[in-house]
Design a protein around this motif. Structure first.
Motif, PDB file in Angstrom:
ATOM      1  N   ILE A   1       0.928  -1.129   0.381  1.00 18.60           N
ATOM      2  CA  ILE A   1       0.034   0.068  -0.035  1.00 18.60           C
ATOM      3  C   ILE A   1       0.907   1.334  -0.115  1.00 18.60           C
ATOM      4  CG2 ILE A   1      -0.127   0.283   2.312  1.00 18.60           C
ATOM      5  CD1 ILE A   1      -3.048   0.884   2.215  1.00 18.60           C
ATOM      6  N   LEU A   2       1.960   1.160   0.479  1.00 23.30           N
ATOM      7  CA  LEU A   2       3.043   2.299   0.499  1.00 23.30           C
ATOM      8  C   LEU A   2       3.299   2.557  -0.874  1.00 23.30           C
ATOM      9  CD1 LEU A   2       5.383   1.349   3.519  1.00 23.30           C
ATOM     10  CD2 LEU A   2       3.476   3.139   3.551  1.00 23.30           C
ATOM     11  N   HIS A   3       3.199   1.893  -1.969  1.00 23.86           N
ATOM     12  CA  HIS A   3       3.419   2.205  -3.353  1.00 23.86           C
ATOM     13  C   HIS A   3       2.392   3.046  -3.905  1.00 23.86           C
ATOM     14  CE1 HIS A   3       7.124  -0.159  -3.760  1.00 23.86           C
ATOM     15  NE2 HIS A   3       6.562  -1.164  -3.146  1.00 23.86           N
ATOM     16  N   ASP A   4       0.893   2.818  -3.123  1.00 23.14           N
ATOM     17  CA  ASP A   4      -0.017   3.396  -3.851  1.00 23.14           C
ATOM     18  C   ASP A   4      -0.246   4.724  -3.275  1.00 23.14           C
ATOM     19  OD1 ASP A   4      -0.289   1.242  -5.208  1.00 23.14           O
ATOM     20  OD2 ASP A   4      -1.443  -0.077  -3.684  1.00 23.14           O
ATOM     21  N   LEU A   5       0.456   5.383  -2.707  1.00 22.91           N
ATOM     22  CA  LEU A   5       0.084   6.754  -2.158  1.00 22.91           C
ATOM     23  C   LEU A   5      -0.091   7.899  -3.168  1.00 22.91           C
ATOM     24  CD1 LEU A   5       1.993   6.588   1.303  1.00 22.91           C
ATOM     25  CD2 LEU A   5      -0.396   6.141   0.978  1.00 22.91           C
ATOM     26  N   LYS A   6      -0.867   8.853  -3.096  1.00 22.12           N
ATOM     27  CA  LYS A   6      -1.157   9.908  -4.187  1.00 22.12           C
ATOM     28  C   LYS A   6       0.002  10.910  -3.863  1.00 22.12           C
ATOM     29  CE  LYS A   6      -5.801   8.521  -5.304  1.00 22.12           C
ATOM     30  NZ  LYS A   6      -7.253   9.258  -5.093  1.00 22.12           N
ATOM     31  N   PRO A   7       0.838  11.153  -4.680  1.00 27.74           N
ATOM     32  CA  PRO A   7       1.755  12.378  -4.488  1.00 27.74           C
ATOM     33  C   PRO A   7       0.871  13.868  -4.348  1.00 27.74           C
ATOM     34  CG  PRO A   7       2.355  11.008  -6.382  1.00 27.74           C
ATOM     35  CD  PRO A   7       1.006  10.856  -6.005  1.00 27.74           C
ATOM     36  N   SER A   8      -0.169  13.951  -4.815  1.00 22.94           N
ATOM     37  CA  SER A   8      -0.976  15.229  -4.803  1.00 22.94           C
ATOM     38  C   SER A   8      -1.681  15.255  -3.290  1.00 22.94           C
ATOM     39  CB  SER A   8      -2.110  15.025  -5.882  1.00 22.94           C
ATOM     40  OG  SER A   8      -2.956  14.248  -5.807  1.00 22.94           O
ATOM     41  N   SER A   9      -1.835  14.166  -2.771  1.00 22.50           N
ATOM     42  CA  SER A   9      -2.375  14.086  -1.421  1.00 22.50           C
ATOM     43  C   SER A   9      -1.468  14.706  -0.121  1.00 22.50           C
ATOM     44  CB  SER A   9      -3.130  12.687  -1.077  1.00 22.50           C
ATOM     45  OG  SER A   9      -4.131  12.364  -1.979  1.00 22.50           O
ATOM     46  N   TYR A  10      -1.903  15.083   1.055  1.00 21.51           N
ATOM     47  CA  TYR A  10      -0.917  15.160   2.118  1.00 21.51           C
ATOM     48  C   TYR A  10      -0.868  13.824   2.834  1.00 21.51           C
ATOM     49  CZ  TYR A  10       1.783  17.447   5.804  1.00 21.51           C
ATOM     50  OH  TYR A  10       2.602  17.601   6.747  1.00 21.51           O
ATOM     51  N   ASN A  11       0.228  13.006   2.813  1.00 17.89           N
ATOM     52  CA  ASN A  11       0.069  11.714   3.116  1.00 17.89           C
ATOM     53  C   ASN A  11       0.779  11.797   4.621  1.00 17.89           C
ATOM     54  OD1 ASN A  11      -0.655  10.239   0.810  1.00 17.89           O
ATOM     55  ND2 ASN A  11       0.940  11.375   0.106  1.00 17.89           N
ATOM     56  N   ILE A  12       0.118  11.049   5.610  1.00 24.26           N
ATOM     57  CA  ILE A  12       0.567  11.142   7.211  1.00 24.26           C
ATOM     58  C   ILE A  12       0.828   9.400   7.166  1.00 24.26           C
ATOM     59  CG2 ILE A  12       0.004  11.407   9.535  1.00 24.26           C
ATOM     60  CD1 ILE A  12      -1.974  13.478   8.316  1.00 24.26           C
ATOM     61  N   LEU A  13       1.779   9.116   7.942  1.00 21.29           N
ATOM     62  CA  LEU A  13       2.321   7.934   8.316  1.00 21.29           C
ATOM     63  C   LEU A  13       2.519   7.733   9.659  1.00 21.29           C
ATOM     64  CD1 LEU A  13       2.874   4.946   7.739  1.00 21.29           C
ATOM     65  CD2 LEU A  13       5.240   5.516   7.178  1.00 21.29           C
ATOM     66  N   LEU A  14       1.708   6.747  10.408  1.00 22.34           N
ATOM     67  CA  LEU A  14       1.837   6.342  11.916  1.00 22.34           C
ATOM     68  C   LEU A  14       2.726   5.421  12.132  1.00 22.34           C
ATOM     69  CD1 LEU A  14      -1.609   6.864  13.144  1.00 22.34           C
ATOM     70  CD2 LEU A  14      -0.258   8.627  12.684  1.00 22.34           C
ATOM     71  N   LEU A  15       3.862   5.409  12.777  1.00 22.59           N
ATOM     72  CA  LEU A  15       4.810   4.511  13.156  1.00 22.59           C
ATOM     73  C   LEU A  15       5.023   4.522  14.739  1.00 22.59           C
ATOM     74  CD1 LEU A  15       7.444   5.592  10.814  1.00 22.59           C
ATOM     75  CD2 LEU A  15       6.211   3.565  10.400  1.00 22.59           C
ATOM     76  N   HIS A  16       5.373   3.213  15.375  1.00 22.35           N
ATOM     77  CA  HIS A  16       5.835   3.269  16.662  1.00 22.35           C
ATOM     78  C   HIS A  16       7.292   3.763  16.924  1.00 22.35           C
ATOM     79  CE1 HIS A  16       5.809   2.546  20.808  1.00 22.35           C
ATOM     80  NE2 HIS A  16       6.887   1.677  20.638  1.00 22.35           N
ATOM     81  N   SER A  17       8.090   2.859  16.244  1.00 23.10           N
ATOM     82  CA  SER A  17       9.513   3.309  16.237  1.00 23.10           C
ATOM     83  C   SER A  17      10.027   4.372  15.147  1.00 23.10           C
ATOM     84  CB  SER A  17      10.744   2.070  16.058  1.00 23.10           C
ATOM     85  OG  SER A  17      11.891   2.470  15.731  1.00 23.10           O
ATOM     86  N   PRO A  18      10.511   5.448  15.226  1.00 28.21           N
ATOM     87  CA  PRO A  18      10.925   6.596  14.390  1.00 28.21           C
ATOM     88  C   PRO A  18      11.984   5.923  13.374  1.00 28.21           C
ATOM     89  CG  PRO A  18      12.197   6.975  16.260  1.00 28.21           C
ATOM     90  CD  PRO A  18      11.300   5.742  16.549  1.00 28.21           C
ATOM     91  N   ASP A  19      12.693   4.927  13.636  1.00 26.92           N
ATOM     92  CA  ASP A  19      13.885   4.579  12.751  1.00 26.92           C
ATOM     93  C   ASP A  19      13.552   4.346  11.320  1.00 26.92           C
ATOM     94  OD1 ASP A  19      15.955   2.872  15.353  1.00 26.92           O
ATOM     95  OD2 ASP A  19      15.721   5.014  14.995  1.00 26.92           O
ATOM     96  N   LEU A  20      12.489   3.761  11.129  1.00 30.63           N
ATOM     97  CA  LEU A  20      12.134   3.795   9.493  1.00 30.63           C
ATOM     98  C   LEU A  20      12.359   5.129   8.693  1.00 30.63           C
ATOM     99  CD1 LEU A  20       9.330   1.150   9.166  1.00 30.63           C
ATOM    100  CD2 LEU A  20      11.624   1.052   8.318  1.00 30.63           C
TER     101      LEU A  20
END
Length: 309
Positions: A207-226
């Motif tokens: 699904i990370l390949h399918d994000l629209k560049p025109s949208s404002y994309n927010i990703l929630l993670l637990h560890s910040p290292d990614l």
């Protein structure tokens, strides 16, 4: 609280023993008619007194003193209006209420559009009702979203942690919405052990390949290292896990870090992406981890606004 009290008493005893060892050594010098430096003795007394105050402050005051941090992000992707996110993390709730009961009075008047939680909800079965009661009382105009942290993912009762709280747990799925003519996408990845790499996270979560560049994309993670390796058009990464180091000194900085890349707390940027690491609301147990020093528990308010505003 009993464990914290026990640890504090033991530390006070150790400090006292050290103090009296030095003091009686000085007395021996005095009896041998060796002159004593009174300024040195006063400094020793004051250092001992200040160290006791710092220990008491770190265990009994700062862990309960919530800081509300406000940041503003300007983005050319926003056309009109703004989006307000309140970011929470790392409660480590147990049978006793620490800061959870204060949250409705802090968060609901802020009127967030999104309320997000980036993992480590509970550390025991008894903490689940404490956590759920606090989270169910929080309000958000568009939605409430969460990811599982490492203590949650390993918890046999993880399916009950967000029960009846109104939070949607994200793990490789996304939610799209619109506000003020701007398209937003929020997705999330649960905590991993061992840590995933950029290669296999794309394999597990196409699904990370399918994000629209025109949208404002927010990703929630637990560890910040990614954040160090993940480059897939995400505008805003939100993470926790580190507790901000939990104990920080003026000269040396944080004594503890759960990030191998040094993402301890606050804002970090890379290219056009921004990472925010929340210091969390709770504490880890055991030893100095039961304290906070110069690292207050945090509620983060993030306002995303148009570039020109």
């Amino acid at each position: 609280m009993n464990l914290i009290l026990l640890i504090t008493v033991l530390i006070l005893i150790c400090c006292s023993e050290l103090y009296f060892c030095i003091y009686f050594s000085l007395l021996k010098f005095k009896h041998k008619k060796i002159p004593l430096n009174r300024k040195y003795i006063k400094v020793m007394h004051w250092l001992f007194f200040i160290s006791i105050l710092c220990i008491l402050y770190g265990y009994f005051i700062e862990p309960y003193w919530i800081e509300v941090t406000h940041i503003t992000i300007r983005s050319p992707k926003l056309k009109n209006g703004s989006l307000r996110i309140v970011h929470l993390s790392d409660f480590h709730s147990s049978d006793g209420v620490r800061n959870e009961g204060k949250l409705p009075g802090i968060i609901n008047p802020l009127k967030p559009d999104l309320l997000v939680f980036t993992g480590d909800a509970v550390i025991s079965k008894a903490g689940i009702p404490v956590f759920c009661r606090a989270m169910s009382s929080l309000e958000a105009g568009i939605g409430k979203f969460a990811v599982l942290g490492n203590t949650d993912a390993l918890n046999s009762l993880k399916n009950r942690i967000f029960e009846n709280t109104g939070f949607k747990v994200l793990n490789g799925d996304k939610v799209a919405f619109e506000k003020g003519g701007t398209s937003f996408i929020i997705t999330g990845l649960q905590s991993f052990y061992p840590h995933v790499t950029e290669t296999n996270v794309f394999q597990q979560y196409p699904i990370l390949h399918d994000l629209k560049p025109s949208s404002y994309n927010i990703l929630l993670l637990h560890s910040p290292d990614l954040f160090n390796t993940l480059d897939c058009g995400i505008d805003l990464f939100l993470a926790g896990h580190t507790h901000g180091g939990q104990v920080s000194l003026l000269l040396t900085g944080s004594l503890f870090s759960h990030s191998k890349y040094g993402y301890i707390s606050g804002e970090y940027s890379k290219n056009d992406a921004l990472l925010y690491v929340n210091r969390g609301l709770g504490v880890e147990k055991g030893g100095w981890h039961g304290a906070r020093f110069l690292c207050r528990p945090e509620v983060t308010v993030i306002d995303i606004v148009p570039q020109e505003q």
